[in-house]
Design a protein around this motif. Structure first.
Motif, short mmCIF file in Angstrom:
data_model
loop_
_atom_site.label_atom_id
_atom_site.label_comp_id
_atom_site.label_asym_id
_atom_site.label_seq_id
_atom_site.Cartn_x
_atom_site.Cartn_y
_atom_site.Cartn_z
N GLU A 79 37.80 44.38 22.91
CA GLU A 79 36.88 45.48 22.66
C GLU A 79 35.59 44.91 22.10
N ARG A 80 34.46 45.37 22.64
CA ARG A 80 33.16 44.87 22.21
C ARG A 80 32.22 46.04 21.93
N GLU A 81 31.62 46.04 20.76
CA GLU A 81 30.65 47.07 20.36
C GLU A 81 29.27 46.71 20.90
N GLY A 82 28.50 47.72 21.22
CA GLY A 82 27.14 47.50 21.68
C GLY A 82 26.35 48.79 21.62
N THR A 83 25.23 48.81 22.30
CA THR A 83 24.40 50.01 22.37
C THR A 83 24.01 50.27 23.81
N PHE A 84 23.58 51.50 24.08
CA PHE A 84 23.10 51.89 25.40
C PHE A 84 21.88 52.77 25.19
N ASN A 85 20.78 52.44 25.86
CA ASN A 85 19.56 53.23 25.73
C ASN A 85 19.52 54.29 26.82
N TYR A 86 19.34 55.54 26.37
CA TYR A 86 19.30 56.67 27.31
C TYR A 86 18.19 57.62 26.88
N ARG A 87 17.16 57.73 27.72
CA ARG A 87 16.03 58.63 27.47
C ARG A 87 15.45 58.48 26.07
N GLY A 88 15.23 57.24 25.67
CA GLY A 88 14.62 56.96 24.38
C GLY A 88 15.58 56.97 23.20
N GLU A 89 16.84 57.29 23.44
CA GLU A 89 17.85 57.29 22.36
C GLU A 89 18.68 56.01 22.47
N THR A 90 19.05 55.46 21.34
CA THR A 90 19.97 54.33 21.32
C THR A 90 21.33 54.87 20.91
N LEU A 91 22.28 54.78 21.83
CA LEU A 91 23.61 55.33 21.61
C LEU A 91 24.63 54.22 21.43
N ARG A 92 25.65 54.48 20.65
CA ARG A 92 26.74 53.52 20.44
C ARG A 92 27.56 53.41 21.72
N ALA A 93 27.90 52.18 22.08
CA ALA A 93 28.71 51.93 23.27
C ALA A 93 29.84 50.97 22.93
N VAL A 94 30.99 51.22 23.50
CA VAL A 94 32.15 50.34 23.32
C VAL A 94 32.66 49.97 24.70
N THR A 95 32.77 48.67 24.96
CA THR A 95 33.30 48.17 26.22
C THR A 95 34.68 47.61 25.96
N ARG A 96 35.66 48.12 26.70
CA ARG A 96 37.05 47.68 26.51
C ARG A 96 37.59 47.08 27.80
N GLU A 97 38.34 46.00 27.63
CA GLU A 97 39.06 45.39 28.76
C GLU A 97 40.53 45.78 28.61
N TYR A 98 41.08 46.31 29.69
CA TYR A 98 42.45 46.78 29.69
C TYR A 98 43.30 45.90 30.60
N SER A 99 44.59 45.83 30.29
CA SER A 99 45.55 45.12 31.13
C SER A 99 46.68 46.08 31.46
N THR A 100 47.02 46.14 32.74
CA THR A 100 48.14 46.96 33.18
C THR A 100 48.87 46.25 34.30
N ASN A 101 50.12 45.99 34.10
CA ASN A 101 50.95 45.32 35.10
C ASN A 101 50.32 44.02 35.62
N GLY A 102 49.72 43.26 34.73
CA GLY A 102 49.14 41.98 35.12
C GLY A 102 47.72 42.06 35.67
N ASN A 103 47.21 43.25 35.90
CA ASN A 103 45.83 43.43 36.38
C ASN A 103 44.95 43.85 35.21
N THR A 104 43.68 43.49 35.28
CA THR A 104 42.75 43.90 34.22
C THR A 104 41.60 44.71 34.81
N PHE A 105 41.06 45.60 33.99
CA PHE A 105 39.86 46.35 34.37
C PHE A 105 39.09 46.63 33.09
N THR A 106 37.80 46.90 33.24
CA THR A 106 36.91 47.11 32.10
C THR A 106 36.27 48.48 32.21
#
Length: 83
Positions: free
Chosen positions: A22-49
């Motif tokens: 899990e990685r914390e970050g920010t995302f800029n949207y229409r002049g606002e800075t919003l909190r963003a969290v990017t997560r990497e998941y694992s399921t049955n040996g496969n990963t997705f973000t």
């Protein structure tokens, strides 16, 4: 119907999915800075973000690599909130 899918799908994923990182970050949207969290998941040996952007207390899920997808999801949620 949409609320039901929004609740059932994540619960089904949680049952067989593990958060690898899990990685914390920010995302800029229409002049606002919003909190963003990017997560990497694992399921049955496969990963997705996935990225979750928090518009206030409201989480908006979108692509971890496609900012246009995130802007569209935020726009949709803001329009939906006004209905």
């Amino acid at each position: 119907m949409r609320l039901t899918l929004a609740l059932v799908f994540p619960l089904a994923l949680i049952a067989c999915t593990e958060v690898v990182s899990e990685r914390e970050g920010t995302f800029n949207y229409r002049g606002e800075t919003l909190r963003a969290v990017t997560r990497e998941y694992s399921t049955n040996g496969n990963t997705f973000t996935k990225r979750v952007i928090y518009d206030g207390n409201r989480p908006v899920s979108c692509s971890a690599t496609d900012d246009a997808d995130c802007r569209a999801a935020l726009s949709y949620e803001k329009l939906d909130r006004n209905d």
